[in-house]
Design a protein around this motif. Structure first.
Motif, PDB file in Angstrom:
ATOM      1  N   GLN A  39       0.803  -1.261  -0.089  1.00 43.08           N
ATOM      2  CA  GLN A  39       0.012   0.131  -0.026  1.00 43.08           C
ATOM      3  C   GLN A  39       0.948   1.162   0.062  1.00 43.08           C
ATOM      4  O   GLN A  39       1.598   1.521   1.002  1.00 43.08           O
ATOM      5  N   LYS A  43      -2.730   5.552  -0.495  1.00 40.63           N
ATOM      6  CA  LYS A  43      -3.199   4.887  -1.589  1.00 40.63           C
ATOM      7  C   LYS A  43      -3.829   3.666  -1.323  1.00 40.63           C
ATOM      8  O   LYS A  43      -4.028   3.263  -0.074  1.00 40.63           O
ATOM      9  N   GLY A  44      -4.302   2.890  -2.308  1.00 42.92           N
ATOM     10  CA  GLY A  44      -5.181   1.555  -2.068  1.00 42.92           C
ATOM     11  C   GLY A  44      -4.222   0.451  -1.975  1.00 42.92           C
ATOM     12  O   GLY A  44      -3.111   0.483  -1.900  1.00 42.92           O
ATOM     13  N   LEU A  45      -4.889  -0.812  -1.792  1.00 40.93           N
ATOM     14  CA  LEU A  45      -3.862  -1.864  -1.657  1.00 40.93           C
ATOM     15  C   LEU A  45      -3.706  -2.581  -3.263  1.00 40.93           C
ATOM     16  O   LEU A  45      -4.413  -2.561  -4.077  1.00 40.93           O
TER      17      LEU A  45
ATOM     18  N   TYR B  87     -12.611  -2.043   0.915  1.00 40.16           N
ATOM     19  CA  TYR B  87     -11.842  -2.389  -0.263  1.00 40.16           C
ATOM     20  C   TYR B  87     -12.748  -3.989  -0.790  1.00 40.16           C
ATOM     21  O   TYR B  87     -12.813  -4.560   0.108  1.00 40.16           O
ATOM     22  N   PHE B  98      -7.586  -5.531  -6.132  1.00 40.59           N
ATOM     23  CA  PHE B  98      -8.353  -5.055  -5.083  1.00 40.59           C
ATOM     24  C   PHE B  98      -9.299  -3.569  -5.908  1.00 40.59           C
ATOM     25  O   PHE B  98      -8.719  -3.277  -6.769  1.00 40.59           O
ATOM     26  N   GLY B  99     -10.314  -3.428  -5.393  1.00 33.85           N
ATOM     27  CA  GLY B  99     -10.866  -2.201  -5.874  1.00 33.85           C
ATOM     28  C   GLY B  99     -10.000  -0.897  -5.117  1.00 33.85           C
ATOM     29  O   GLY B  99      -9.302  -1.379  -4.331  1.00 33.85           O
ATOM     30  N   GLN B 100     -10.518   0.249  -5.681  1.00 35.92           N
ATOM     31  CA  GLN B 100      -9.859   1.591  -5.446  1.00 35.92           C
ATOM     32  C   GLN B 100     -10.028   1.793  -4.023  1.00 35.92           C
ATOM     33  O   GLN B 100      -9.313   2.810  -3.360  1.00 35.92           O
ATOM     34  N   GLY B 101     -11.135   1.573  -3.420  1.00 37.15           N
ATOM     35  CA  GLY B 101     -11.541   1.863  -1.870  1.00 37.15           C
ATOM     36  C   GLY B 101     -12.747   2.617  -1.761  1.00 37.15           C
ATOM     37  O   GLY B 101     -13.105   3.488  -2.748  1.00 37.15           O
TER      38      GLY B 101
END
Lengths: 116, 106
Positions: A39, A43-45, B87, B98-101
């Motif tokens: 991460q 930001k996202g995963l 997510y 994963f989705g972007q959240g």
């Protein structure tokens, strides 16, 4: 109780290398595939890599293929991520997790910072 | 590669409200979808796996539904602890994206 604990993060210059480790306990380690997920700050995963229980099958995200190598030592209940040719965009918290399929247990993460 | 698109990116709600987050896959993933909750500074926590199965210890106000390409995470009555980021995650095939959240905010 399942426990995962990462180590090996730190500050490295562009082009350098780091080796992350994840120590596992509380479950029959050799029967589980294991993963690394990262991460970037804010930001996202992003899934990075996974390895099967025997250690003979590995998968990588395109972003790290050819630069990162995942491995495991079932006798020590540990697995690793060797990261070479590091780039600024590899800067992230790296989590180890149990399973690539809906990982149900995660470590606390280790920060890798790549500076130019 | 299978792309995961979450909506909305941010959801404003109040305590006690019902919240719904949607995740769309670029191709069918059957029911190979998980939902995670992530609090600031912490690792993600598994809430739902196989689209609708509640992970042990997760409160019953969380539920998941869907199959194929459209999935939903529903929180039936929001509690203060729920206002964090969620997510979706597909594990049908590599890369396990994963989705972007979705950030839930008061």
């Amino acid at each position: 109780e399942v426990q995962l604990s990462e180590s090996g993060g730190g500050l490295v210059q562009t082009g350098g290398s780091l080796r992350l480790s994840c120590a596992a306990s509380g479950f029959f380690f050799s029967t589980y595939a294991m993963s690394w997920v990262r991460q970037a700050p804010g930001k996202g995963l992003e899934w990075v890599s996974n390895i099967n229980g025997r250690g003979d099958t590995t998968e990588y995200a395109d972003s790290v293929k050819g630069r990162f190598t995942i491995s495991r030592d079932n006798s020590r209940n540990t697995f690793h991520l060797q990261m070479n040719s590091l780039r600024v965009e590899d800067t992230a918290v790296y989590y180890c997790a149990r399973g690539p399929a809906a990982p149900d247990n995660w470590g606390q993460g280790t920060l890798v910072t790549v500076s130019s | 590669d299978i792309q995961m698109t979450q909506s909305p990116s941010t959801l404003s709600a109040s305590i006690g409200d019902r919240a719904t987050i949607t995740c769309r896959a670029s191709q069918s993933i059957d029911s190979w979808l998980a939902w995670y909750q992530q609090k600031p500074g912490q690792a993600p926590k598994l809430l739902i796996y196989q689209a609708s199965k509640l992970e042990s210890g997760v409160p019953l106000r969380f539920s998941g539904s869907g199959s194929g390409t459209q999935f939903t995470l529903t929180i039936s009555s929001l509690q203060p602890d729920d206002f964090v980021t969620y997510y979706c995650h597909q594990y049908k095939s590599s890369p396990y994206n994963f989705g972007q959240g979705t950030t839930l905010e008061i």
